[in-house]
Scaffold this motif. Structure first.
Motif, short mmCIF file in Angstrom:
data_model
loop_
_atom_site.label_atom_id
_atom_site.label_comp_id
_atom_site.label_asym_id
_atom_site.label_seq_id
_atom_site.Cartn_x
_atom_site.Cartn_y
_atom_site.Cartn_z
N ILE A 14 0.91 -1.14 -0.04
CA ILE A 14 0.08 0.14 -0.02
C ILE A 14 1.07 1.38 0.30
O ILE A 14 0.94 2.30 -0.14
CB ILE A 14 -1.07 -0.13 1.23
N LYS A 15 2.11 1.25 0.96
CA LYS A 15 3.00 2.37 0.95
C LYS A 15 3.60 3.04 -0.78
O LYS A 15 3.36 3.57 -0.86
CB LYS A 15 3.91 2.04 1.99
N TYR A 18 1.43 4.65 -2.62
CA TYR A 18 1.43 6.46 -2.35
C TYR A 18 2.88 7.38 -1.30
O TYR A 18 2.78 7.24 -0.10
CB TYR A 18 0.63 6.10 -0.79
N VAL A 23 0.97 7.20 5.02
CA VAL A 23 0.40 6.33 5.38
C VAL A 23 -0.07 6.11 7.06
O VAL A 23 0.30 5.50 7.58
CB VAL A 23 0.63 4.98 4.56
N PHE A 25 -2.01 3.30 8.95
CA PHE A 25 -2.88 1.99 8.34
C PHE A 25 -3.65 1.13 9.92
O PHE A 25 -3.08 1.57 10.82
CB PHE A 25 -1.38 1.70 8.71
N TYR A 31 -5.01 4.20 13.70
CA TYR A 31 -4.14 4.36 13.03
C TYR A 31 -2.63 4.50 13.01
O TYR A 31 -2.05 5.33 14.24
CB TYR A 31 -4.21 5.85 12.26
N ALA A 85 -2.72 9.46 3.63
CA ALA A 85 -3.65 8.56 2.75
C ALA A 85 -3.93 7.96 3.97
O ALA A 85 -3.45 7.16 4.62
CB ALA A 85 -2.52 7.76 1.87
N CYS A 87 -5.60 4.67 4.95
CA CYS A 87 -6.28 2.84 4.89
C CYS A 87 -6.69 2.35 5.94
O CYS A 87 -6.26 2.48 7.44
CB CYS A 87 -4.37 2.76 4.52
N ARG A 101 -7.44 -4.64 3.62
CA ARG A 101 -7.11 -3.04 3.84
C ARG A 101 -6.92 -2.57 2.52
O ARG A 101 -6.13 -2.79 1.46
CB ARG A 101 -5.86 -2.66 4.24
N GLU A 102 -7.60 -0.61 2.57
CA GLU A 102 -7.37 -0.18 1.42
C GLU A 102 -7.41 1.29 1.86
O GLU A 102 -7.68 1.45 2.51
CB GLU A 102 -8.19 -0.55 0.21
N VAL A 103 -7.01 2.45 1.06
CA VAL A 103 -6.41 3.12 1.06
C VAL A 103 -8.11 4.03 0.89
O VAL A 103 -8.72 3.96 -0.73
CB VAL A 103 -5.78 3.98 0.35
N VAL A 106 -7.37 10.37 0.31
CA VAL A 106 -5.85 11.14 0.04
C VAL A 106 -6.35 12.36 0.65
O VAL A 106 -6.66 12.90 -0.13
CB VAL A 106 -4.94 11.26 -0.90
#
Length: 846
Positions: A14-15, A18, A23, A25, A31, A85, A87, A101-103, A106
């Motif tokens: 994921i990083k 972006y 991020v 997370f 987070y 971002a 996530c 998981r997903e972003v 942003v």
């Protein structure tokens, strides 16, 4: 190489997508940030930096924040220019396998949608800039209000327009640099996204159009490139916002009065200079708006005074109607005070991020539209009631809903038969469980028996260890504790399943129903947005009418002429800090024909600066359509207001106080036109007296004589020698601030009267400021000595100073004419010399 955990691999994937963002997370209730992001977050957010093992022999830096505190920490990062971002966990944590998981978005300075991170009465603009040769393209968008506009303008005007917009973030092509962009947070995109054909096609696809002719930018390639780049950027950061951009406005900066950064600051339009906040600013005085959207519109009006006389008169007429109708004005303003920020609310609905409570706020605002319209003779065409939307929200959403859908308290009973059945099932099951404890105590004779619930084991019957012999045969052991055993029965399991399944289905169904309602409301988005803008317009004109009534403003007469005539003018801000009737009003007459340049002299603290600023503010207020603080006024529209006020240096640019003053003066002389208004306060103070007088006189002569300038000017100065210009230049007039001397004391009358002044009373001001008495006495002694010396030696005056006889045989004037090298003189030098010779001839005849 250390073996990574699955979650570490997921994070790195994921990083990688972006790289330019921090991020956040989601891990359970936190987070988390990792690696360099963690170090940065710990430093900027002042949180603890720790580490976590994410594979055998692999520990990585870690810093986290609680999920419920996201907005506060997000605000800190975004305000410092970082991109973040978010996530999220997309599937529930079941304990089996890796959570998906997903972003989801942003967040950048220009794409903030969180209400807590936005100023209610200020736009949050994202801008895009591209330049080529002497032209630039500039587009901007506020995704919270759906405002989307683009323009093509001279590169020299780019800084002015960016200064007006004050974007939170500016997108530029890679490799593009300009001093105009230094104050802003920049984001660089690959140049291909600014390609004109790529941008054109993106705009056509977005608006589902065959041509851009209808949007006014078809033949403005730089405007197209900037607007297309914004759409690309939003697709990667806030894709839901794209659906909210239903129109593109193409505008030209030539439709508005130009206000550069110096003028905005010197006139304190948006910030008072004393505290650096809105307090003490012009906006703080005239902003009586009741809604956030009205406040934003008034700010835009103040930053973009109009040059269109017809549109200004329309604004004046609307303000006059409210001015003349007190009861409707009071009622409309009261109703507007109950209207939420409909512009931003409907966009949150369209972006699928609105909460149930925000939907109720939207509904209550829409409900008030018919009542507001009843109090108007004629409502704006765009203002339309939305009865279907109001009825839908009333029918679907509870009056006091929960904070988020899925809690079972959002959808109103009666809206969904299926939901009502599930709720009834859940209620019956809960009623059974509530009675179960009493029933089982009676059945078993165990007085300490308890019925309980936890998330791991569900519902259970708990029996203490001494009472275990009394447990019935139909109890099935579920859990053993130190002092008790927990059981369930087939019937309890059945009801538990009914409750849990019903609650899960209730949450799922309620969430889906809420989304459906939001989609139906969003389908009316453009209509609601148009009504919101109409309400903002009503808010502004009603507010300005209230200002006029409350503070005694009058309607100015606007013309295309070159005269500015003000009778009984007042400074709109200063008078608010004084008692009723304490401010001394003054008249003003400026005209390109006979009173083009006013030389204003007078003591320190007498009110010179206040006076020249008040003239500029009255003109500016007139050109936003407002009434003005004066008994009466006739304003010939001006294309620009220039100000050169105050002393300051620019250390980062390596410029001294005097250099800054000269740069700003040069800017005025090179850009003013005959339709401009120039405010000059103490030109030439940053150098020696002789140099200062020389420069000040030369500037005044240039403004008066240059054939392409001749602009209306108010020139406040302590150089009393400049009053001699009125005898030499026909459109120069002398005025001074009246002073009375009583018993050795000086009284400032703050009244502007014709004629020059020859004293500054600087020592008196020093005494008022609290200088030690010995310093004041010594200053008086030095002044007396200097004045005595001047009586024995002529004081220096700007040339020429000779009295010459009439033109005739052997006349010095004739000799001077014969010596002139006319071929080497510029037109400006020639006309200045001509005025000078004319003055000498008249003096010789006297």
């Amino acid at each position: 190489m250390a073996k990574m955990t699955p979650i570490r691999s997921q994070y790195l994937r994921i990083k990688k997508a972006y790289p330019g963002a921090i991020v956040l997370f989601r891990l359970g209730d936190f987070y988390e940030t990792f690696d360099e992001d963690a170090k940065l977050a710990a430093r900027e957010l002042e949180i603890t930096l720790t580490s976590r093992e994410m594979g055998k022999g692999l520990r990585v830096p870690l810093a986290g924040i609680p999920y419920h505190a996201l907005d506060g920490y997000l605000a800190k990062l975004v305000s410092k220019g970082y991109k973040v971002a978010i996530c999220e966990q997309m599937t529930p944590a079941s304990g089996r396998g890796l959570v998906a998981r997903e972003v989801v978005r942003v967040v950048t300075p220009g794409t903030v949608v969180e209400t807590a991170l936005l100023q209610g009465k200020a736009n949050n603009y994202l801008a895009a800039v591209v330049a080529e040769a002497d032209e630039a393209g500039l587009a901007y968008v506020d995704i919270t209000t759906s405002e989307f506009a683009t323009t093509q303008l001279p590169s020299s005007s780019l800084a002015l327009e960016l200064g007006r917009l004050q974007p939170a973030e500016v997108i530029v092509p890679e490799g593009f640099d300009s001093p105009d962009l230094l104050p802003f947070a920049l984001t660089r995109l690959e140049g291909r996204w600014f390609d004109v054909e790529t941008a054109r096609q993106r705009l056509l696809d977005h608006f589902q159009a065959a041509t851009l002719e209808g949007y006014g930018c078809a033949h403005l390639p730089l405007a197209i490139r900037a607007a297309g780049a914004i759409l690309h950027y939003l697709e990667g950061t806030q894709k839901p916002a794209l659906g909210q951009l239903g129109r593109l406005t193409t505008y030209t900066t030539q439709s508005f009065m130009v206000l550069d950064a110096h003028t905005r600051n010197n006139l304190e339009l948006f910030q008072g200079s004393r505290w650096g906040t809105a307090t003490g600013s012009l906006l703080s005085v005239i902003d009586l708006t009741r809604t956030a959207m009205g406040g934003r519109l008034l700010r835009r009006w103040l930053g973009q005074p109009l040059l269109n006389l017809e549109e200004l008169v329309q604004r004046q007429d609307a303000i006059h109607w409210f001015y003349a109708h007190a009861m409707p004005r009071a009622r409309v303003m009261s109703l507007l005070g109950q209207v939420a920020d409909l512009e931003r609310l409907i966009n949150r609905v369209r972006g699928n991020i609105a909460s149930p409570r925000e939907l109720i706020s939207l509904c209550r605002g829409l409900e008030l539209i018919p009542e507001i319209m009843k109090n108007l003779d004629s409502a704006p065409e765009e203002l339309k009631p939305c009865p279907e939307t109001v009825e839908l929200i009333h029918r679907a959403i509870a009056e006091a809903p929960g904070a988020s859908p899925g809690e079972g308290t959002v959808i109103k009973a009666g809206f969904s038969a299926e939901l009502d059945e599930l709720r009834e099932l859940a209620r019956n099951a809960k009623a059974y469980l509530a009675n179960l404890e009493r029933q089982e105590r009676e059945r078993t004779g165990i007085k300490s028996l308890k019925v309980g619930y936890n998330k791991v084991f569900g519902y259970y019957i708990e029996v203490s260890r001494p009472n275990l012999p009394q447990v019935p045969a139909d109890y099935i052991r579920k859990q053993t504790l130190t002092e008790a055993e927990r059981f369930f029965t087939p019937q309890l399991k059945e009801y538990e399943s009914a409750i849990l399944n019903a609650q899960e289905r209730i949450n799922e169904l309620e969430t889906n129903l809420f989304r459906q309602v939001c989609q139906q409301v969003a389908s009316q988005g453009e209509r609601i947005l148009a009504s919101a803008r109409a309400l903002a317009w009503l808010d502004v004109v009603a507010s300005l009418a209230e200002v006029a009534v409350r503070y005694g403003y009058t309607r100015p007469r606007l013309t295309h002429g070159d005269e500015i005539i003000i009778r009984g003018g007042r400074h709109p801000v200063v008078e608010r800090f004084l008692g009723e009737g304490e401010f001394i009003p003054n008249d003003t007459y400026l005209s390109n024909k006979d009173a083009q340049l006013i030389i204003l002299t007078g003591p320190n603290m007498s009110g010179k600066s206040t006076y020249i600023r008040q003239v500029a503010l009255i003109v500016l207020l007139a050109q936003i359509g407002s009434f003005v603080p004066a008994q009466e006024a006739t304003i010939g529209l001006v294309d620009r207001i220039f100000t050169r006020v105050g002393l300051r240096d620019d250390i980062p640019a390596g410029q001294s106080t005097f250099m800054v003053e000269m740069v700003e003066t040069a800017h005025i002389l090179n850009n003013a036109t005959p339709r401009s208004l120039v405010i000059l306060d103490e030109i030439g103070r940053g150098t020696s007296t002789y140099d200062g007088i020389s420069i000040a006189q030369a500037v005044a002569e240039y403004i008066h004589n240059h054939p392409h300038l001749g602009t209306k000017t108010l020139f406040a100065t302590h150089y009393h020698e400049l009053t001699g210009l009125a005898a030499m230049l026909p459109r120069v007039k002398n005025f001074n601030v009246a002073v009375a001397e009583e018993g050795g004391k000086v009284v400032f009358l703050h009244k502007i009267i014709p004629g020059g002044s020859d004293r500054s009373y600087g020592i008196h001001v020093a005494q008022l400021a609290g200088l030690p008495r010995s310093v004041v006495y010594r200053a008086q002694e030095v002044l007396s000595q200097l004045e005595a010396d001047r009586q024995h030696k002529p004081s220096p005056k700007p040339p020429p100073a000779l009295q010459l006889p009439l033109l005739g045989p052997g006349s010095p004037i004739l000799e001077e004419l014969q010596r002139l090298d006319i071929d080497s003189m510029t037109p400006l030098e020639a006309i200045t010399k001509l005025y000078e010779l004319q003055r000498k001839a008249r003096e010789s005849q006297a």
